[in-house]
Design a protein around this motif. Structure first.
Motif, PDB file in Angstrom:
ATOM      1  N   ALA A 177      23.449   7.636   2.524  1.00 12.69           N
ATOM      2  CA  ALA A 177      23.945   9.286   2.850  1.00 12.69           C
ATOM      3  C   ALA A 177      23.268   9.349   4.008  1.00 12.69           C
ATOM      4  CB  ALA A 177      23.542  10.232   1.806  1.00 12.69           C
ATOM      5  N   GLN A 178      23.873  10.082   5.286  1.00 18.40           N
ATOM      6  CA  GLN A 178      23.388  10.270   6.309  1.00 18.40           C
ATOM      7  C   GLN A 178      22.505  11.638   6.264  1.00 18.40           C
ATOM      8  OE1 GLN A 178      25.936  10.499   9.821  1.00 18.40           O
ATOM      9  NE2 GLN A 178      23.992  10.702  11.348  1.00 18.40           N
ATOM     10  N   GLU A 179      22.753  12.580   5.591  1.00 15.39           N
ATOM     11  CA  GLU A 179      21.971  13.647   5.264  1.00 15.39           C
ATOM     12  C   GLU A 179      21.733  13.774   3.702  1.00 15.39           C
ATOM     13  OE1 GLU A 179      22.985  17.299   7.839  1.00 15.39           O
ATOM     14  OE2 GLU A 179      23.205  18.309   5.919  1.00 15.39           O
ATOM     15  N   VAL A 180      20.258  14.233   3.646  1.00 14.35           N
ATOM     16  CA  VAL A 180      19.878  14.349   2.296  1.00 14.35           C
ATOM     17  C   VAL A 180      18.955  15.759   2.098  1.00 14.35           C
ATOM     18  CG1 VAL A 180      19.904  11.983   1.727  1.00 14.35           C
ATOM     19  CG2 VAL A 180      17.633  13.017   2.561  1.00 14.35           C
ATOM     20  N   MET A 181      18.693  16.019   0.734  1.00 10.99           N
ATOM     21  CA  MET A 181      17.678  17.344   0.553  1.00 10.99           C
ATOM     22  C   MET A 181      16.420  16.692   0.218  1.00 10.99           C
ATOM     23  SD  MET A 181      18.875  20.142   1.128  1.00 10.99           S
ATOM     24  CE  MET A 181      17.812  21.276  -0.078  1.00 10.99           C
ATOM     25  N   THR A 182      15.325  17.388   0.819  1.00 10.32           N
ATOM     26  CA  THR A 182      13.867  16.851   0.458  1.00 10.32           C
ATOM     27  C   THR A 182      12.973  17.960   0.190  1.00 10.32           C
ATOM     28  OG1 THR A 182      13.197  16.876   2.987  1.00 10.32           O
ATOM     29  CG2 THR A 182      14.134  15.174   2.342  1.00 10.32           C
ATOM     30  N   ASN A 183      11.798  17.654  -0.441  1.00 10.17           N
ATOM     31  CA  ASN A 183      10.830  18.663  -0.658  1.00 10.17           C
ATOM     32  C   ASN A 183       9.779  18.694   0.254  1.00 10.17           C
ATOM     33  OD1 ASN A 183       9.948  16.124  -1.437  1.00 10.17           O
ATOM     34  ND2 ASN A 183       9.329  16.792  -3.341  1.00 10.17           N
ATOM     35  N   THR A 184       9.986  18.803   1.445  1.00  8.70           N
ATOM     36  CA  THR A 184       8.746  18.862   2.626  1.00  8.70           C
ATOM     37  C   THR A 184       7.961  19.659   2.344  1.00  8.70           C
ATOM     38  OG1 THR A 184       8.536  18.612   4.826  1.00  8.70           O
ATOM     39  CG2 THR A 184      10.351  20.242   4.201  1.00  8.70           C
ATOM     40  N   LEU A 185       6.611  19.218   2.538  1.00  6.40           N
ATOM     41  CA  LEU A 185       5.338  19.981   2.164  1.00  6.40           C
ATOM     42  C   LEU A 185       4.302  19.537   3.115  1.00  6.40           C
ATOM     43  CD1 LEU A 185       5.646  19.826  -1.868  1.00  6.40           C
ATOM     44  CD2 LEU A 185       6.209  22.073  -0.211  1.00  6.40           C
ATOM     45  N   HIS A 186       4.164  20.199   4.231  1.00  8.83           N
ATOM     46  CA  HIS A 186       3.142  19.747   5.338  1.00  8.83           C
ATOM     47  C   HIS A 186       3.048  20.774   6.338  1.00  8.83           C
ATOM     48  CE1 HIS A 186       6.217  18.758   8.629  1.00  8.83           C
ATOM     49  NE2 HIS A 186       6.972  18.596   7.461  1.00  8.83           N
ATOM     50  N   GLY A 187       1.573  20.675   7.029  1.00  5.35           N
ATOM     51  CA  GLY A 187       1.604  21.815   7.896  1.00  5.35           C
ATOM     52  C   GLY A 187       1.312  20.980   9.252  1.00  5.35           C
ATOM     53  N   GLN A 188       1.047  19.800   9.577  1.00  2.33           N
ATOM     54  CA  GLN A 188       0.978  19.108  10.801  1.00  2.33           C
ATOM     55  C   GLN A 188       2.428  18.203  10.964  1.00  2.33           C
ATOM     56  OE1 GLN A 188      -2.779  16.995  11.046  1.00  2.33           O
ATOM     57  NE2 GLN A 188      -3.659  18.804  11.500  1.00  2.33           N
ATOM     58  N   GLY A 189       2.418  17.613  11.904  1.00  2.42           N
ATOM     59  CA  GLY A 189       3.767  17.062  12.367  1.00  2.42           C
ATOM     60  C   GLY A 189       3.530  16.105  13.615  1.00  2.42           C
ATOM     61  N   ILE A 190       4.557  15.219  13.778  1.00  2.00           N
ATOM     62  CA  ILE A 190       4.235  14.311  15.040  1.00  2.00           C
ATOM     63  C   ILE A 190       4.773  15.170  16.198  1.00  2.00           C
ATOM     64  CG2 ILE A 190       5.770  12.404  16.138  1.00  2.00           C
ATOM     65  CD1 ILE A 190       6.235  11.093  13.737  1.00  2.00           C
TER      66      ILE A 190
ATOM     67  N   PHE B  81       0.994  -1.174  -0.041  1.00  2.00           N
ATOM     68  CA  PHE B  81      -0.120   0.033  -0.035  1.00  2.00           C
ATOM     69  C   PHE B  81       0.732   1.256   0.115  1.00  2.00           C
ATOM     70  CE2 PHE B  81      -2.423  -3.202   1.867  1.00  2.00           C
ATOM     71  CZ  PHE B  81      -3.812  -3.139   1.064  1.00  2.00           C
ATOM     72  N   LEU B  82       0.548   2.233  -1.032  1.00  2.00           N
ATOM     73  CA  LEU B  82       1.024   3.534  -0.790  1.00  2.00           C
ATOM     74  C   LEU B  82       0.071   4.594  -0.043  1.00  2.00           C
ATOM     75  CD1 LEU B  82       3.417   5.309  -1.675  1.00  2.00           C
ATOM     76  CD2 LEU B  82       2.145   5.992  -3.744  1.00  2.00           C
ATOM     77  N   LEU B  83       0.436   5.135   1.041  1.00  2.00           N
ATOM     78  CA  LEU B  83      -0.490   5.902   1.928  1.00  2.00           C
ATOM     79  C   LEU B  83      -0.056   7.286   1.586  1.00  2.00           C
ATOM     80  CD1 LEU B  83       0.159   4.114   5.182  1.00  2.00           C
ATOM     81  CD2 LEU B  83      -1.676   3.768   3.707  1.00  2.00           C
ATOM     82  N   THR B  84      -0.912   7.932   0.607  1.00  2.00           N
ATOM     83  CA  THR B  84      -0.544   9.310  -0.119  1.00  2.00           C
ATOM     84  C   THR B  84      -0.891  10.347   0.979  1.00  2.00           C
ATOM     85  OG1 THR B  84      -2.648   9.424  -1.010  1.00  2.00           O
ATOM     86  CG2 THR B  84      -0.969   8.253  -2.295  1.00  2.00           C
ATOM     87  N   GLY B  85      -0.349  11.534   0.567  1.00  2.00           N
ATOM     88  CA  GLY B  85      -0.632  12.615   0.982  1.00  2.00           C
ATOM     89  C   GLY B  85      -1.988  13.295   0.606  1.00  2.00           C
ATOM     90  N   GLY B  86      -2.679  14.399   1.282  1.00  2.00           N
ATOM     91  CA  GLY B  86      -3.748  14.765   1.300  1.00  2.00           C
ATOM     92  C   GLY B  86      -4.324  15.898   1.757  1.00  2.00           C
ATOM     93  N   ARG B  87      -5.280  16.877   1.331  1.00  2.00           N
ATOM     94  CA  ARG B  87      -5.532  17.980   2.052  1.00  2.00           C
ATOM     95  C   ARG B  87      -6.187  17.719   3.503  1.00  2.00           C
ATOM     96  NH1 ARG B  87      -3.873  22.481   0.015  1.00  2.00           N
ATOM     97  NH2 ARG B  87      -3.366  22.685  -2.245  1.00  2.00           N
ATOM     98  N   PRO B  88      -7.236  16.770   3.473  1.00  2.00           N
ATOM     99  CA  PRO B  88      -7.846  16.619   4.751  1.00  2.00           C
ATOM    100  C   PRO B  88      -6.930  16.073   5.732  1.00  2.00           C
ATOM    101  CG  PRO B  88      -9.061  16.090   3.004  1.00  2.00           C
ATOM    102  CD  PRO B  88      -7.749  16.292   2.738  1.00  2.00           C
ATOM    103  N   ASN B  89      -7.022  16.272   6.980  1.00  2.00           N
ATOM    104  CA  ASN B  89      -6.019  15.808   8.027  1.00  2.00           C
ATOM    105  C   ASN B  89      -6.837  14.830   8.930  1.00  2.00           C
ATOM    106  OD1 ASN B  89      -4.132  17.873   7.702  1.00  2.00           O
ATOM    107  ND2 ASN B  89      -5.240  19.381   8.377  1.00  2.00           N
ATOM    108  N   ILE B  90      -6.131  13.936   9.709  1.00  2.38           N
ATOM    109  CA  ILE B  90      -6.790  13.055  10.376  1.00  2.38           C
ATOM    110  C   ILE B  90      -7.507  13.789  11.875  1.00  2.38           C
ATOM    111  CG2 ILE B  90      -6.207  11.181  11.954  1.00  2.38           C
ATOM    112  CD1 ILE B  90      -3.355  10.973  10.491  1.00  2.38           C
ATOM    113  N   HIS B  91      -8.536  13.105  11.948  1.00  2.00           N
ATOM    114  CA  HIS B  91      -9.478  14.043  13.026  1.00  2.00           C
ATOM    115  C   HIS B  91      -8.849  13.866  14.400  1.00  2.00           C
ATOM    116  CE1 HIS B  91     -12.792  15.318  15.505  1.00  2.00           C
ATOM    117  NE2 HIS B  91     -13.332  15.702  14.377  1.00  2.00           N
TER     118      HIS B  91
ATOM    119  N   ALA C  49      -9.375  20.856   7.537  1.00  2.00           N
ATOM    120  CA  ALA C  49     -10.573  19.988   7.136  1.00  2.00           C
ATOM    121  C   ALA C  49     -10.147  18.567   7.572  1.00  2.00           C
ATOM    122  CB  ALA C  49     -10.618  20.211   5.631  1.00  2.00           C
ATOM    123  N   PHE C  50     -11.227  17.777   7.520  1.00  2.12           N
ATOM    124  CA  PHE C  50     -11.092  16.292   7.878  1.00  2.12           C
ATOM    125  C   PHE C  50     -11.416  15.196   6.784  1.00  2.12           C
ATOM    126  CE2 PHE C  50     -11.508  18.583  11.958  1.00  2.12           C
ATOM    127  CZ  PHE C  50     -10.456  18.495  12.351  1.00  2.12           C
ATOM    128  N   ASP C  51     -11.076  14.034   6.935  1.00  2.00           N
ATOM    129  CA  ASP C  51     -11.625  12.878   6.141  1.00  2.00           C
ATOM    130  C   ASP C  51     -11.861  11.907   6.972  1.00  2.00           C
ATOM    131  OD1 ASP C  51     -12.369  10.954   4.278  1.00  2.00           O
ATOM    132  OD2 ASP C  51     -10.822  11.338   2.765  1.00  2.00           O
TER     133      ASP C  51
END
Length: 259
Positions: free
Chosen positions: A172-185, A62-72, A86-88
């Motif tokens: 590599a221990q350090e990489v460049m990424t395209n992080t795009l998110h509002g919430q986090g752990i 399974f690929l658990l994709t990104g999405g605009r609605p957040n986890i409730h 917003a939620f789904d």
């Protein structure tokens, strides 16, 4: 053996302002097909339409994709606020038990963005509703304007644990990424190992400790330019190999390497 099937979690949208659809981004399907070497299949994440048991039998990974609605936030014991967005709830009802079942069965999954957050919540963790409001944190959200290339541009480094699984996978221990998110752990769930951090301390790479299968999840978007990006490609290749191995084992067939 035919290509193993990867179920790609879809998201609800409204087409032309009045026609409801489920959809997945083309780049997700392309990454699964061309880099992971698997057969992409969109999943409508709605418990009225599908069950977790059916999905586990129909798909190999399974690929658990990104999405605009957040986890409730009720899913991790917190009240809903305006900051949560917003939620789904339908997607929550499918993906959270699906993650737990995959961990138990050793069935591979790759979590991306919201999918990363789903894995943490499924394992008992919690989330901050808005990372950029925390002292000392960066704004990790996607820019509102610009081309897709500009929106998905590399933004900051992620540093992995020395000799950890992500370090070994990427070389590599350090990489460049395209992080795009509002919430986090906020609090990691039981058995969630945070294996990579952004420079501001935001968790960006996790896996489930002692899980028998592939459980890697990232807060950035490796589906973008997955065939060429030196960080995205090894992640999807490893996911594909794990999915082929799972599919071959449960069908009693010898594992054949991808071309």
């Amino acid at each position: 053996m035919s290509r193993p099937i990867v179920g790609i979690i879809g998201n609800p949208h409204i087409l032309d302002d009045d026609y409801p659809i489920h959809a997945v981004g083309h780049m997700n399907s392309e990454a699964v097909a061309t880099v992971a070497g698997c057969l992409p299949m969109m999943i409508a994440p709605d418990p009225r339409l599908v069950s977790v048991e059916e999905l586990l039998e129909a798909c190999d990974g399974f690929l658990l994709t990104g999405g605009r609605p957040n986890i409730h936030p009720e899913e991790y014991g917190e009240p809903e606020t305006e900051a949560h967005g917003a939620f789904d709830r339908c997607r929550d009802a499918i993906t959270l038990p699906l993650v737990r079942a995959c961990v138990e069965r050793g069935q591979p999954f790759l979590g991306i963005c919201r999918g990363f957050q789903e894995v943490n919540v499924a394992m008992g963790g919690s989330l901050y509703p808005e990372i950029r409001d925390l002292p000392g944190r960066m704004n990790h959200r996607m820019p509102p304007d610009g081309t897709l290339e500009e929106k998905f541009a590399l933004r900051h480094t992620v540093k992995f644990s020395a000799a950890g699984p992500f370090h070994q996978m990427m070389g590599a221990q350090e990489v460049m990424t395209n992080t795009l998110h509002g919430q986090g752990i906020k609090e990691p769930g039981a058995r969630i190992v945070i294996d990579g951090y952004a420079p501001d301390g935001t968790p960006e790479a996790i896996y489930v400790k002692d899980a028998p299968g592939f459980t890697y999840s990232v807060q950035w978007h490796p589906e973008w330019d997955s065939a060429n990006d030196p960080v995205s490609r090894p992640l999807f290749e490893a996911f594909g190999e794990a999915t082929r191995a799972f599919a071959a084992a449960r069908r009693g067939q010898p594992l054949r390497q991808s071309a």
